[in-house]
Design a protein around this motif. Structure first.
Motif, PDB file in Angstrom:
ATOM      1  N   VAL A   1      24.135  32.748  76.400  1.00  0.00           N
ATOM      2  CA  VAL A   1      25.486  32.689  76.387  1.00  0.00           C
ATOM      3  C   VAL A   1      26.183  33.263  75.032  1.00  0.00           C
ATOM      4  O   VAL A   1      25.843  32.396  73.962  1.00  0.00           O
ATOM      5  N   HIS A   2      27.007  34.154  75.469  1.00  0.00           N
ATOM      6  CA  HIS A   2      27.751  34.682  74.394  1.00  0.00           C
ATOM      7  C   HIS A   2      29.063  33.689  74.132  1.00  0.00           C
ATOM      8  O   HIS A   2      29.813  33.919  75.138  1.00  0.00           O
TER       9      HIS A   2
ATOM     10  N   LEU B   1      30.482  25.096  66.513  1.00  0.00           N
ATOM     11  CA  LEU B   1      29.506  25.628  67.751  1.00  0.00           C
ATOM     12  C   LEU B   1      28.094  26.122  67.180  1.00  0.00           C
ATOM     13  O   LEU B   1      27.288  25.774  67.666  1.00  0.00           O
ATOM     14  N   ARG B   2      28.241  26.701  65.994  1.00  0.00           N
ATOM     15  CA  ARG B   2      26.840  26.832  65.140  1.00  0.00           C
ATOM     16  C   ARG B   2      26.108  25.550  65.116  1.00  0.00           C
ATOM     17  O   ARG B   2      24.834  25.301  65.255  1.00  0.00           O
TER      18      ARG B   2
ATOM     19  N   THR C   1      24.856  33.153  71.409  1.00  0.00           N
ATOM     20  CA  THR C   1      25.338  33.799  70.081  1.00  0.00           C
ATOM     21  C   THR C   1      26.663  33.614  70.059  1.00  0.00           C
ATOM     22  O   THR C   1      27.471  33.586  71.065  1.00  0.00           O
ATOM     23  N   ILE C   2      27.036  33.202  68.810  1.00  0.00           N
ATOM     24  CA  ILE C   2      28.373  33.020  68.682  1.00  0.00           C
ATOM     25  C   ILE C   2      29.105  34.320  67.819  1.00  0.00           C
ATOM     26  O   ILE C   2      28.561  34.885  66.860  1.00  0.00           O
TER      27      ILE C   2
ATOM     28  N   GLY D   1      37.242  32.199  74.421  1.00  0.00           N
ATOM     29  CA  GLY D   1      38.113  31.401  73.851  1.00  0.00           C
ATOM     30  C   GLY D   1      37.239  30.062  73.936  1.00  0.00           C
ATOM     31  O   GLY D   1      37.602  28.964  74.434  1.00  0.00           O
ATOM     32  N   SER D   2      35.950  29.768  73.326  1.00  0.00           N
ATOM     33  CA  SER D   2      34.886  28.814  73.721  1.00  0.00           C
ATOM     34  C   SER D   2      35.427  27.455  72.959  1.00  0.00           C
ATOM     35  O   SER D   2      35.060  26.384  73.566  1.00  0.00           O
ATOM     36  N   GLY D   3      36.152  27.480  71.994  1.00  0.00           N
ATOM     37  CA  GLY D   3      36.770  26.351  71.320  1.00  0.00           C
ATOM     38  C   GLY D   3      35.638  25.076  70.976  1.00  0.00           C
ATOM     39  O   GLY D   3      34.930  25.569  70.151  1.00  0.00           O
ATOM     40  N   ALA D   4      35.581  23.989  71.568  1.00  0.00           N
ATOM     41  CA  ALA D   4      34.612  22.960  71.347  1.00  0.00           C
ATOM     42  C   ALA D   4      33.392  23.160  72.116  1.00  0.00           C
ATOM     43  O   ALA D   4      32.587  22.489  72.149  1.00  0.00           O
TER      44      ALA D   4
END
Length: 215
Positions: free
Chosen positions: A94-95, A107-108, A119-120, A72-75
């Protein structure tokens, strides 16, 4: 100290080597915030303390971990900050798992401009996380779900020896009580350095736990 940036760097010296990258991150966050809702608008003036410094506590909780999954990375909090902190390690990765396509695009952009080793995964957690269990040391999350639900989400990687670090707010005691009934997991609480009522919760599965780790 009235300058949040200076305060964050003084409180968390580990951020100083990545100050340039964080400044780029801060600039991108402000520009993208005008198009999509990434953080609460009232925190934009305190990004360095409220988001960067707070996120830095995750890597500090498990200093030996260099391979992470952030759910749930969000920002990008805490995952992208963790990535910048560990990027000097040869196996750092970090995935970032974020199903919202617009947030994944942000994020990219940040990873491209800062060189963060990430890696997203622009897909749902249920699909993205299971294949990573053998590739990561730890899992992180912030403001995603109550602690008992988080433990349920990451139970399988925990059974394989992965640890989890969750940033929790003022209701952490109630959440910990509920999560403690979820199984044989072990919980360690660390006082937050950014908020007196918050805690960092480290979760793992002790060797003697009543789980079959090979199932």
């Amino acid at each position: 100290m009235n300058d949040p940036r200076a305060a964050a760097l003084e409180q968390f010296p580990a951020l100083r080597p990545i100050e340039r990258e964080l400044a780029i991150y801060d600039d991108l966050l402000r520009r993208w915030q005008a198009k999509i809702n990434l953080v609460a608008p009232n925190t934009l003036t305190e990004v360095w303390l409220r988001h960067f410094a707070d996120s830095a506590q995750v890597a500090a909780a498990l200093p030996g971990a260099t391979r992470w999954a952030d759910i749930g990375s969000g920002a990008g909090f805490p995952g992208l900050v963790t990535a910048l902190l560990v990027k000097g390690h040869p196996d750092a990765m970090v995935h970032l798992i974020e199903s919202d396509q617009r947030k994944a695009a942000f994020l990219r952009a940040v990873s491209r401009e800062t060189g963060a080793p990430v890696t997203i995964h622009a897909e749902r957690l249920e699909k993205a996380l299971p294949p990573l269990a053998g590739e990561i040391d730890a899992i992180s999350a912030r403001a995603l779900a109550p602690l008992d639900r988080l433990v349920g989400m990451v139970k399988e990687p925990l059974k394989k020896g992965v640890k989890a670090v969750f940033l929790k707010g003022a209701e952490w005691r109630d959440e910990l009580t509920a999560a403690s009934a979820a199984g044989s997991f072990r919980f360690e609480t660390i006082a937050s350095r950014t908020h007196p009522r918050a805690r960092i919760i480290v979760v793992d599965l002790p060797p003697e736990a009543d789980f079959d780790r090979t199932e």
